[in-house]
Design a protein around this motif. Sequence first.
Motif, PDB file in Angstrom:
ATOM      1  N   LEU A   1      30.864  50.918  47.520  1.00 24.77           N
ATOM      2  CA  LEU A   1      31.261  51.772  46.397  1.00 24.77           C
ATOM      3  C   LEU A   1      32.591  51.306  45.809  1.00 24.77           C
ATOM      4  N   SER A   2      33.535  50.936  46.660  1.00 27.79           N
ATOM      5  CA  SER A   2      34.836  50.472  46.152  1.00 27.79           C
ATOM      6  C   SER A   2      34.692  49.148  45.405  1.00 27.79           C
ATOM      7  N   PHE A   3      33.844  48.246  45.910  1.00 30.67           N
ATOM      8  CA  PHE A   3      33.595  46.980  45.214  1.00 30.67           C
ATOM      9  C   PHE A   3      32.963  47.233  43.842  1.00 30.67           C
ATOM     10  N   ASP A   4      31.967  48.114  43.800  1.00 31.24           N
ATOM     11  CA  ASP A   4      31.253  48.374  42.547  1.00 31.24           C
ATOM     12  C   ASP A   4      32.170  49.029  41.509  1.00 31.24           C
ATOM     13  N   TYR A   5      33.064  49.899  41.967  1.00 34.95           N
ATOM     14  CA  TYR A   5      34.006  50.522  41.030  1.00 34.95           C
ATOM     15  C   TYR A   5      35.007  49.481  40.514  1.00 34.95           C
ATOM     16  N   TYR A   6      35.432  48.583  41.383  1.00 26.50           N
ATOM     17  CA  TYR A   6      36.344  47.508  40.968  1.00 26.50           C
ATOM     18  C   TYR A   6      35.668  46.588  39.947  1.00 26.50           C
ATOM     19  N   ASP A   7      34.405  46.234  40.196  1.00 24.48           N
ATOM     20  CA  ASP A   7      33.670  45.365  39.269  1.00 24.48           C
ATOM     21  C   ASP A   7      33.501  46.008  37.899  1.00 24.48           C
ATOM     22  N   GLY A   8      33.436  47.341  37.879  1.00 26.44           N
ATOM     23  CA  GLY A   8      33.261  48.041  36.606  1.00 26.44           C
ATOM     24  C   GLY A   8      34.426  47.865  35.650  1.00 26.44           C
ATOM     25  N   GLY A   9      35.558  47.418  36.137  1.00 26.23           N
ATOM     26  CA  GLY A   9      36.717  47.200  35.267  1.00 26.23           C
ATOM     27  C   GLY A   9      36.804  45.795  34.710  1.00 26.23           C
ATOM     28  N   LYS A  10      35.880  44.918  35.090  1.00 28.32           N
ATOM     29  CA  LYS A  10      35.892  43.545  34.611  1.00 28.32           C
ATOM     30  C   LYS A  10      35.021  43.387  33.362  1.00 28.32           C
ATOM     31  N   GLU A  11      35.238  42.307  32.638  1.00 28.17           N
ATOM     32  CA  GLU A  11      34.348  41.960  31.529  1.00 28.17           C
ATOM     33  C   GLU A  11      32.981  41.600  32.095  1.00 28.17           C
TER      34      GLU A  11
END
Length: 465
Positions: free
Chosen positions: A133-143
């Motif tokens: 979940l933390s990885f997926d939330y972090y990825d959501g902030g990338k282009e």
Amino acid sequence: MAAPWMEKLSESLGSSEPAVRLILSVLIGYPFALIYRKCFFRRPPCAVHLFHTLSGLALAAFNFGSQLYHSAVCVVVQFLLLRLMGRTVTAVLSSFLFQMTYLLCGYYYTATDQYDIKWTMPHCVLTLKLIGLSFDYYDGGKERSQLSAEQQSSALSAVPSLLEVCGFSYFYGGFLVGPQFTLRSYQRLVSGELTDCPGQPPSSVLPAMKRFFLGLVCLTIFTVGGPYFPDSYFLTEEYEAQPFWFRCLYMLIWAKITLYKYVSCWVIAEGVCILCGMGYNGKDEKGVHQWDACANMRVWHYETTPLFTGTIASFNINTNAWVARHVFKRLKFLGNKMASQLLTLLFLAVWHGLHSGYLVCFSLEFIIVNVERKVMAVVRDSPLLMRLATSPLYPLIYGVQQLLHWLFMAYPLVPFCLFTYDKWLKVYSSVYFCGHVFFFTIYLILPYLRKGLVPRKGEDVKKDA
């Protein structure tokens, strides 16, 4: 405090009470899925999250009593990390360190020298879910251009609510034994998107029942065969007194039966996910609806493949996919595929527990897989071996290969199930470390086999001329 009816049921089944509670809890997922289909499909998200949270907490309480607070603490802390730290590397690292430390402390304080069903069992599933979940939330902030297709499908565009994280964490289809799935998949379930009949519950009863009955068959094999092939027999003087071939054959059959303990739970749990819609995976190239999004086992492939890599690819699929996505592929910066593979297997060993047997098991997997890949490369490059592989002799070759495959899949399972150094070393000594000898010997002679069986490029050109 044990209920009298549970004690009687456990005695009649000849199994431990925690094991009976676990399988009952997995089976209870089916009525929960039916309630979801009937009462909560496409209802307000808060109602669906609340149903999933309460049903999952009920299962946790039924199995582990007041110890359910361990999961609750980790879920709340994970939510706070997302809220307070945002889409940062610090948040991902903090999540990874906290969740893994909590799990390993749980292992340390509850460890025994035998397999026990306790709160750490579902917690290891939850640990991966919350770290992911933390990885997926972090990825959501990338282009989006910076993300792989896999990451794009699981990236989160907004921080989830506490109730949403709870529903995701305690969802009855995956809380106890898996499978792993992303929050985006869970959100699609809640919104009613995971169906082959838009606007209506999925027509997935038949696919779910197929997995349910297949799971019961696997459970029956383990329940009936398990008492005849117990782990404890490895440590007896009677086992040591048996001929070498018998010791190896016992190990082979024991492993086949023991693994059905895991196969049965995963297949039955998959049926729950299919019934509620989580298992929906769109259409294939022929336009046929697929229900394998939560498949943790490909049972037919698992039983028929003669390759170690084939068994690994068909066993505990979603966990392997999680580790590949969040560990192996994110170690790409090392620039060394073998180092990434080794660290990934080390993570898996530690995630399973603190016993030495896990490290031995996964180190053997590393050796076996790499030796097999080198052997397959020689076979592909050798005209003689390729002719044998397509000749009428292949059924005989397949039979021998399958026998070796089953035996040496059983070999790493011994330390995995016996845990401690004194036990697995005793068993390996009794079979003369045959697995180590076999694979290290092949590794050493492979260069010479390649020289003798694979023609040089110049020789290929001469033959063609």
